[in-house]
Design a protein around this motif. Sequence first.
Motif, PDB file in Angstrom:
ATOM      1  N   ARG A  16      31.246  42.827  34.040  1.00  0.00           N
ATOM      2  CA  ARG A  16      30.815  42.484  35.395  1.00  0.00           C
ATOM      3  C   ARG A  16      29.429  41.835  35.358  1.00  0.00           C
ATOM      4  NH1 ARG A  16      32.545  47.860  36.569  1.00  0.00           N
ATOM      5  NH2 ARG A  16      34.628  47.918  37.502  1.00  0.00           N
ATOM      6  N   CYS A  59      40.588  45.545  30.563  1.00  0.00           N
ATOM      7  CA  CYS A  59      39.682  46.558  30.025  1.00  0.00           C
ATOM      8  C   CYS A  59      39.864  47.896  30.744  1.00  0.00           C
ATOM      9  CB  CYS A  59      38.234  46.081  30.155  1.00  0.00           C
ATOM     10  SG  CYS A  59      37.045  47.187  29.382  1.00  0.00           S
ATOM     11  N   SER A  77      37.183  38.423  25.988  1.00  0.00           N
ATOM     12  CA  SER A  77      35.743  38.695  26.047  1.00  0.00           C
ATOM     13  C   SER A  77      34.988  37.779  25.090  1.00  0.00           C
ATOM     14  CB  SER A  77      35.456  40.156  25.685  1.00  0.00           C
ATOM     15  OG  SER A  77      36.006  41.038  26.632  1.00  0.00           O
ATOM     16  N   LEU A  81      38.352  41.545  32.173  1.00  0.00           N
ATOM     17  CA  LEU A  81      38.095  42.648  33.102  1.00  0.00           C
ATOM     18  C   LEU A  81      39.393  43.306  33.545  1.00  0.00           C
ATOM     19  CD1 LEU A  81      35.705  44.043  34.512  1.00  0.00           C
ATOM     20  CD2 LEU A  81      36.001  42.448  36.407  1.00  0.00           C
ATOM     21  N   HIS A 109      41.316  43.461  25.812  1.00  0.00           N
ATOM     22  CA  HIS A 109      40.284  42.666  26.473  1.00  0.00           C
ATOM     23  C   HIS A 109      39.365  41.974  25.480  1.00  0.00           C
ATOM     24  CE1 HIS A 109      38.116  46.317  25.425  1.00  0.00           C
ATOM     25  NE2 HIS A 109      36.995  45.653  25.578  1.00  0.00           N
ATOM     26  N   GLU A 136      35.326  52.160  31.473  1.00  0.00           N
ATOM     27  CA  GLU A 136      34.438  51.831  32.591  1.00  0.00           C
ATOM     28  C   GLU A 136      33.120  51.237  32.103  1.00  0.00           C
ATOM     29  OE1 GLU A 136      33.429  50.959  36.215  1.00  0.00           O
ATOM     30  OE2 GLU A 136      35.373  51.846  35.702  1.00  0.00           O
ATOM     31  N   ARG A 177      33.674  47.660  31.179  1.00  0.00           N
ATOM     32  CA  ARG A 177      33.912  46.893  32.406  1.00  0.00           C
ATOM     33  C   ARG A 177      32.575  46.529  33.063  1.00  0.00           C
ATOM     34  NH1 ARG A 177      38.869  46.885  34.813  1.00  0.00           N
ATOM     35  NH2 ARG A 177      37.943  46.935  36.897  1.00  0.00           N
TER      36      ARG A 177
END
Length: 426
Positions: free
Chosen positions: A419, A409, A383, A406, A379, A412, A415
């Motif tokens: 978001r 990835c 990114s 996302l 990711h 958590e 992520r």
Amino acid sequence: MADPTGREAVAAVWRIESARIVGALARYTGDFALAEDLAQEALAEALVSWPRDGVPRSPAGWLLTVGRRRAIDGFRRRSALDERYAALARELGEGGAAAGGAPADPARAAEEVLWDPDRMDDDALALMFTACHPVLSRESRVALTLRVVGGLTSDEIAQAFLVPAATVQARITRAKKALAGVPFAVPDAEERTARLTSVLNVIYVIFTEGSSASSGRAVIRLDLAGEAQRLARVLARLVPELPEAHGLLALLELTAARFPARTAPDGSPVLLEDQDRHRWDRSAIARGRAALAHASRAGRGLGAYGLQAAIAECHAVAPSVAETDWARIVALYEALATLAPSPVVELNKAVAVSMAEGPAAALPLVDSLAASGALPHSHLLPSVRGELFRRLDRPEEARTEFEHALKLCAGEAERGVLRRKLDALG
């Protein structure tokens, strides 16, 4: 009644002294796999004995003595079995004196090998080099190093890397079988240089997983990162003449110095530009800079870990992101790309270029990486590309990249960062 502090003492002593104990038993028996088994048997006996009888005056000596006694018992059983086999052979008319005379009693030979405290460093170093032997896979090296040098249990290693304990146990078992017959010793100077690369890489992999968890909710796994720092300190003490050992230690100390500011009270990650630099660990920064200075003095130029440490030092001494010496960081990444080329290094250099010269200067570098198919399952590239598009006021392209990141990835915490960036685009 059993004393619960006895079990705590066992855990503490084992974490500190396991490398010394396993290393001494490996030299004592000449068998790495047997030494690890003997040490585990001594540990199991301590878990029963210490809570009941109290912690001995010399805990490490107690564990080592138990391990040696178990080794001698095994030698004696093997010697008795060999004698029975020889008697059967003579009865069958197939015996006879072996060439060169009768073999020495292995139990007696073992008892003549005395514990030499002056060889502790050699034992610990040999243990590191053995656990990181090139015949093993990277996963096995990591597991075995954490087990025999770090003193972690299979369950702790499994929890750290989010894999089943059975997987860790299988890796360790395969590793010990692969090392059967491998001499337990510090390699000669020629082989040591090649093997050192593996030792450093294993410690770096352990720290990387601890400092930036690849999956799960945690941003940082302090226990895993801390164990890597401890191993790096041990290695730097054992081989003070090797610059890259100090370069790696400097990198780990300077990176860990930012840990206190990298997470918010709710556990969510805090980006570099938003971190409260007053919370950075100044003692760790001082230790890291001292190790980096040692690496610079000891060698004819910094190696790959030393260059990364120099980059970390630029961040550590800067009052803010805006006041960071980004031009120097770009130059250091260029040197690193020459010494240890990789797509991640090129991507990090592009980020530094974006800070030094602006996002428009960095975008072609990132586009070139994307066109080459680099990091297809990571990711990181989308990114960075999304962030460059955002700074260039190209929100739709930024959204596409962040959404792609996302999907790739696994962590958590990261992520959540993606978001929030998506939400900020409106």
